[in-house]
Design a protein around this motif. Structure first.
Motif, PDB file in Angstrom:
ATOM      1  N   THR A  89     143.965 122.332 -28.971  1.00 55.79           N
ATOM      2  CA  THR A  89     144.242 124.135 -29.399  1.00 55.79           C
ATOM      3  C   THR A  89     145.827 124.301 -30.569  1.00 55.79           C
ATOM      4  OG1 THR A  89     145.506 122.538 -27.418  1.00 55.79           O
ATOM      5  CG2 THR A  89     144.128 124.051 -26.556  1.00 55.79           C
ATOM      6  N   ASP A  90     145.527 122.457 -30.883  1.00 48.97           N
ATOM      7  CA  ASP A  90     146.868 122.087 -31.598  1.00 48.97           C
ATOM      8  C   ASP A  90     148.554 123.187 -31.183  1.00 48.97           C
ATOM      9  OD1 ASP A  90     146.112 121.120 -33.739  1.00 48.97           O
ATOM     10  OD2 ASP A  90     145.539 122.550 -35.471  1.00 48.97           O
ATOM     11  N   PRO A 126     148.708 132.584 -30.771  1.00 47.89           N
ATOM     12  CA  PRO A 126     147.561 133.418 -30.863  1.00 47.89           C
ATOM     13  C   PRO A 126     146.534 133.241 -29.324  1.00 47.89           C
ATOM     14  CG  PRO A 126     148.029 130.948 -32.037  1.00 47.89           C
ATOM     15  CD  PRO A 126     149.245 130.825 -31.545  1.00 47.89           C
ATOM     16  N   GLN A 127     146.084 133.836 -29.183  1.00 49.41           N
ATOM     17  CA  GLN A 127     144.469 133.678 -27.724  1.00 49.41           C
ATOM     18  C   GLN A 127     144.194 132.798 -27.445  1.00 49.41           C
ATOM     19  OE1 GLN A 127     142.877 137.677 -27.005  1.00 49.41           O
ATOM     20  NE2 GLN A 127     141.844 137.130 -25.954  1.00 49.41           N
ATOM     21  N   LEU A 128     144.017 132.110 -26.799  1.00 44.19           N
ATOM     22  CA  LEU A 128     143.086 131.108 -26.796  1.00 44.19           C
ATOM     23  C   LEU A 128     141.497 131.430 -25.667  1.00 44.19           C
ATOM     24  CD1 LEU A 128     142.139 128.006 -27.070  1.00 44.19           C
ATOM     25  CD2 LEU A 128     142.940 127.850 -24.653  1.00 44.19           C
ATOM     26  N   ALA A 129     140.337 131.349 -26.271  1.00 44.60           N
ATOM     27  CA  ALA A 129     139.519 131.935 -25.594  1.00 44.60           C
ATOM     28  C   ALA A 129     138.259 130.640 -25.762  1.00 44.60           C
ATOM     29  CB  ALA A 129     138.332 132.917 -26.472  1.00 44.60           C
ATOM     30  N   SER A 165     143.006 134.695 -32.409  1.00 47.18           N
ATOM     31  CA  SER A 165     142.538 134.425 -31.134  1.00 47.18           C
ATOM     32  C   SER A 165     141.597 132.766 -31.456  1.00 47.18           C
ATOM     33  CB  SER A 165     141.474 135.267 -30.665  1.00 47.18           C
ATOM     34  OG  SER A 165     141.221 136.567 -30.979  1.00 47.18           O
ATOM     35  N   VAL A 166     142.132 132.177 -30.697  1.00 48.55           N
ATOM     36  CA  VAL A 166     140.936 130.851 -31.189  1.00 48.55           C
ATOM     37  C   VAL A 166     139.886 130.261 -30.202  1.00 48.55           C
ATOM     38  CG1 VAL A 166     141.505 128.077 -30.923  1.00 48.55           C
ATOM     39  CG2 VAL A 166     143.649 130.087 -31.989  1.00 48.55           C
ATOM     40  N   VAL A 204     140.398 135.141 -36.315  1.00 46.10           N
ATOM     41  CA  VAL A 204     139.435 134.402 -35.311  1.00 46.10           C
ATOM     42  C   VAL A 204     138.454 132.566 -35.943  1.00 46.10           C
ATOM     43  CG1 VAL A 204     137.398 134.635 -33.158  1.00 46.10           C
ATOM     44  CG2 VAL A 204     138.386 136.460 -34.697  1.00 46.10           C
ATOM     45  N   VAL A 205     139.301 132.195 -34.814  1.00 44.30           N
ATOM     46  CA  VAL A 205     139.460 130.767 -35.274  1.00 44.30           C
ATOM     47  C   VAL A 205     138.230 130.159 -34.817  1.00 44.30           C
ATOM     48  CG1 VAL A 205     141.773 129.892 -34.857  1.00 44.30           C
ATOM     49  CG2 VAL A 205     140.459 128.879 -37.253  1.00 44.30           C
TER      50      VAL A 205
END
Length: 230
Positions: A203-204, A215-218, A32-33, A197-198
């Motif tokens: 977004t890279d 990755p899931q983006l939050a 997760s990002v 979680v980073v």
């Protein structure tokens, strides 16, 4: 989604104003990002999720099924943090082996004598994060590049066998090649059963196509963008 983080109205304020939030977050297993611009409070968000910072009044938060802040000790035991200055800064004047020994001593019973690891033990401790490129055990921290310093912080955090590893700002590694390697190691951590979680300011996504775990983006800068899949 089987979530490791469930948050509603998550927020934190100080005497200087709002640190972050209010946010709604649902983070699932894998990578997760937590994405936000400089000053958005993303580091504080991660520390809150890891049980190292208390959420503000009115926040509803559970991590790994444990309610925070009531079950903070349980969350701290099951999570690790890496790359959070100055919390886990490395002493530049000591060796890789001394850094590992310090963590071993912290985790061991008070009465147990802890020896400094040799290269074989350092290789075992660092195997998952470094993927076979562990630096010499006698190398000084200041001799390591930014990638290896962060990987060593991750290795030290993984010594406590966390279920989730929280990693601050991917941008602390400046070169794209270095960040690409970090993403590959996050991928390997998930394969090994450790969720990641980073925090990130960008977004890279250029590095994500090669990953087995997308990755899931939050996004926390704009609550309307929270928990999008990219």
């Amino acid at each position: 989604m089987d979530s490791i983080v469930h948050a509603r109205n998550l927020q934190l304020a100080s005497h200087r104003g709002q640190v972050y939030g209010p946010l709604d977050l649902d983070l699932g297993h894998g990578i997760s990002v937590v994405y936000g611009s400089m000053g958005s409070g993303r580091t504080s968000v991660l520390l809150t999720l890891a049980g190292r910072m208390r959420p503000g009044a009115g926040s509803e938060l559970s991590v790994l099924g444990q309610s925070l802040p009531h079950r903070v000790r349980a969350v701290q035991r099951r999570t690790g943090i890496a790359g959070f200055a100055p919390i886990d800064d490395l002493d530049a004047s000591v060796t890789v082996a001394a850094t590992i020994r310090e963590r071993k001593a912290w985790l061991a019973p008070w009465w147990r004598f802890v020896r400094e690891p040799d290269q074989d033990e350092a290789d075992r401790v660092c195997a998952l994060a470094f993927d076979g490129r562990t630096p010499p055990a006698n190398a000084l921290i200041w001799e390591l590049n930014d990638v290896d310093q962060l990987l060593l912080k991750m290795s030290v955090a993984l010594m406590a066998s966390p279920e989730v590893l929280f990693v601050d700002s991917i941008e602390q590694v400046q070169e794209p090649e270095g960040r690409a390697f970090l993403w590959s190691r996050f991928d390997a951590l998930v394969d090994a059963g450790v969720d990641v979680v980073v925090a990130a300011a960008s977004t890279d996504v250029v590095h994500w196509d090669a990953l087995r775990h997308r990755p899931q983006l939050a996004a926390i800068t704009n609550p309307d963008l929270v928990s999008q899949e990219f």
